[in-house]
Structures are given as structure tokens and as C-alpha cells.
Design a protein around this motif. Structure first.
Motif, PDB file in Angstrom:
ATOM      1  N   THR A 151     -13.611 -23.222  19.412  1.00 52.52           N
ATOM      2  CA  THR A 151     -12.938 -22.045  18.873  1.00 52.52           C
ATOM      3  C   THR A 151     -13.290 -21.906  17.395  1.00 52.52           C
ATOM      4  O   THR A 151     -13.400 -22.906  16.677  1.00 52.52           O
ATOM      5  N   GLY A 152     -13.486 -20.698  16.940  1.00 52.93           N
ATOM      6  CA  GLY A 152     -13.839 -20.499  15.546  1.00 52.93           C
ATOM      7  C   GLY A 152     -13.455 -19.115  15.051  1.00 52.93           C
ATOM      8  O   GLY A 152     -13.057 -18.236  15.820  1.00 52.93           O
ATOM      9  N   PHE A 153     -13.565 -18.944  13.748  1.00 64.30           N
ATOM     10  CA  PHE A 153     -13.340 -17.650  13.115  1.00 64.30           C
ATOM     11  C   PHE A 153     -14.671 -17.131  12.588  1.00 64.30           C
ATOM     12  O   PHE A 153     -15.424 -17.881  11.961  1.00 64.30           O
ATOM     13  N   LYS A 154     -14.951 -15.876  12.823  1.00 67.06           N
ATOM     14  CA  LYS A 154     -16.114 -15.228  12.233  1.00 67.06           C
ATOM     15  C   LYS A 154     -15.625 -14.221  11.201  1.00 67.06           C
ATOM     16  O   LYS A 154     -14.835 -13.337  11.506  1.00 67.06           O
ATOM     17  N   LEU A 155     -16.103 -14.381   9.975  1.00 72.03           N
ATOM     18  CA  LEU A 155     -15.631 -13.588   8.849  1.00 72.03           C
ATOM     19  C   LEU A 155     -16.731 -12.646   8.366  1.00 72.03           C
ATOM     20  O   LEU A 155     -17.887 -13.046   8.222  1.00 72.03           O
ATOM     21  N   ASP A 156     -16.366 -11.402   8.092  1.00 73.83           N
ATOM     22  CA  ASP A 156     -17.300 -10.423   7.534  1.00 73.83           C
ATOM     23  C   ASP A 156     -16.882 -10.059   6.125  1.00 73.83           C
ATOM     24  O   ASP A 156     -15.688  -9.868   5.848  1.00 73.83           O
ATOM     25  N   GLY A 157     -17.872  -9.935   5.228  1.00 68.72           N
ATOM     26  CA  GLY A 157     -17.547  -9.584   3.855  1.00 68.72           C
ATOM     27  C   GLY A 157     -18.773  -9.214   3.046  1.00 68.72           C
ATOM     28  O   GLY A 157     -19.849  -8.960   3.583  1.00 68.72           O
ATOM     29  N   TRP A 158     -18.598  -9.234   1.739  1.00 70.21           N
ATOM     30  CA  TRP A 158     -19.681  -8.875   0.830  1.00 70.21           C
ATOM     31  C   TRP A 158     -19.887  -9.991  -0.193  1.00 70.21           C
ATOM     32  O   TRP A 158     -19.002 -10.813  -0.418  1.00 70.21           O
ATOM     33  N   ARG A 159     -21.062 -10.000  -0.789  1.00 71.28           N
ATOM     34  CA  ARG A 159     -21.403 -11.029  -1.772  1.00 71.28           C
ATOM     35  C   ARG A 159     -22.047 -10.385  -2.997  1.00 71.28           C
ATOM     36  O   ARG A 159     -22.812  -9.435  -2.876  1.00 71.28           O
ATOM     37  N   ALA A 160     -21.736 -10.938  -4.173  1.00 72.85           N
ATOM     38  CA  ALA A 160     -22.375 -10.542  -5.424  1.00 72.85           C
ATOM     39  C   ALA A 160     -22.686 -11.803  -6.215  1.00 72.85           C
ATOM     40  O   ALA A 160     -21.973 -12.802  -6.109  1.00 72.85           O
TER      41      ALA A 160
END
Length: 216
Positions: A151-160
Motif C-alpha cells: 500500500t502506498g501514497f502517490k503525491l502530485d505537485g510542483w517543484r522549483a
């Protein structure tokens, strides 16, 4: 006719240095690199710590590699890049807590795709900024152990981020870079392959890394 040829040669000679400066071959073309550094994943600014312990974060060693392609646009170097990394960051064996927002987890793979823009500080040194999309995974640990589950979490986001790149001889280069990522969207993946609906999160990631690579 001879005068015309002479004038043309002189004009071409005068234009060559400027053209070479614009093309900037030291920092252009395809590249591949290996990356190593510090990784910190923690609760975002909207999450408060109410249990008196600083367990809203995981820290570890980041490792991986990336590819990219850079080209000159006037006096600026522009590029596209992709990266895949792993991390040793994980929760310790303290009693189970949900204050971090994910329970007991370890950092899984992190995917990044983005762009960068740089300017020369010297003929062999470039300063650049970067930004793009990042997708990270957190693996769930079983209870008070450090054994990962399916079981896991998949995270979406942005990077700078920003960094300094230095040509170190031949076609090789070295970089020192800081980057910040924020994840605001997540879903759970289950052992069966099913996934949950998306839900809002606030998770920060700070990384300080060094890279060594080769241009082709």
C-alpha cells in the motif's frame, strides 16, 4: 572583387566570437547525470504539530539520476530535463501516529519533469533556475516495524529550484542545487492495484543535491 572578399572575411572574423558566445557550446546539448544529496519530506505550513514530538517529517539520503537537453537562446541557456530518484527517508519506530498525515511511511521513487533557464557567471560556470511537475510515492510501513507493504501514497505537485553548474573538463560537469517541492494532491494505491479517489494534502519537500554528469 578582392576588396569585397577582404571586407567579407574581416566581417566574418569579427562576428565569430559573438556567435560562439551566443551558442555557448559548453552548456548545450544532451546530458546525463547522477545525483546524490539530502532529502527532507514534511508536513506543510497548514499542518500543526499537536503531540509535542517532531515526527511530522522524514529525512534521508537522496540518490538517482537524470537526463536533459540544453540549447542557447541569445545570451540565455534553456533546457528540458527529467529525473528519477529514490530516498532512504522513513519514519522511525515511535508509536503509530497520523500527525504526519500519512501514518508510518518510507519515501519511494520520485519522478520529475521540467525546464530550466540559466546565464553564464563565467565561461565555465552557469547559474540557473528550474521548475516543473513532480510525482512522488510514499510506501506504507507495517505497524511499528520498518517493513513496507504494497500500500502506498502517490503525491502530485510542483517543484522549483536553483543551482550552479560548472564545467570540469572535457564533456563533464558538476552541479550543486537546491529544490523545493509542494504536493497538494494524493491518492492511495492498494495491493490489488486499485486506487482511491484523489484528496487534498499539504506536504513539503526540501532537497540539497550534488550531481555529476556528461554531455554528448
Amino acid at each position: 572583387m578582392r576588396k569585397f572578399i577582404a571586407v567579407a572575411l574581416i566581417a566574418g572574423t569579427a562576428a565569430t566570437p559573438a556567435l560562439a558566445q551566443d551558442v555557448n557550446p559548453t552548456f548545450t546539448g544532451p546530458r546525463i547525470e547522477a545525483t546524490l544529496g539530502y532529502d527532507h519530506v514534511g508536513a506543510g505550513s497548514s499542518v500543526s504539530n499537536n503531540n509535542g514530538r517532531d515526527d511530522q517529517k522524514i529525512d534521508g539520503l537522496l540518490y538517482g539520476g537524470g537526463i536533459g537537453y540544453d540549447f542557447a537562446a541569445g545570451g540565455v541557456v534553456l533546457g528540458v530535463e527529467g529525473e528519477i530518484t529514490g530516498s532512504t527517508a522513513k519514519s522511525d519506530r515511535q508509536p503509530y501516529t497520523t500527525d504526519f498525515g500519512f501514518g508510518r511511511v518510507s519515501a519511494g521513487r520520485d519522478l520529475y519533469a521540467g525546464a530550466r533557464a540559466g546565464i553564464l557567471a563565467s565561461p565555465n560556470t552557469m547559474i540557473y533556475v528550474k521548475g516543473g511537475y513532480t510525482n512522488a510515492k510514499l510506501n506504507v510501513l507495517a505497524g511499528n516495524t520498518t517493513t513496507t507493504t504494497d500500500t502506498g501514497f502517490k503525491l502530485d505537485g510542483w517543484r522549483a529550484g536553483a543551482g550552479v553548474e560548472r564545467a570540469v573538463g572535457g564533456n563533464s560537469f558538476a552541479k550543486l542545487e537546491y529544490r523545493y517541492s509542494n504536493y497538494n494532491d494524493a491518492r492511495i494505491t492498494y495491493p490489488s492495484g486499485a486506487t482511491s479517489g484523489r484528496f487534498d494534502i499539504d506536504t513539503d519537500r526540501h532537497q540539497l543535491v550534488a550531481s555529476y554528469g556528461i554531455r554528448f
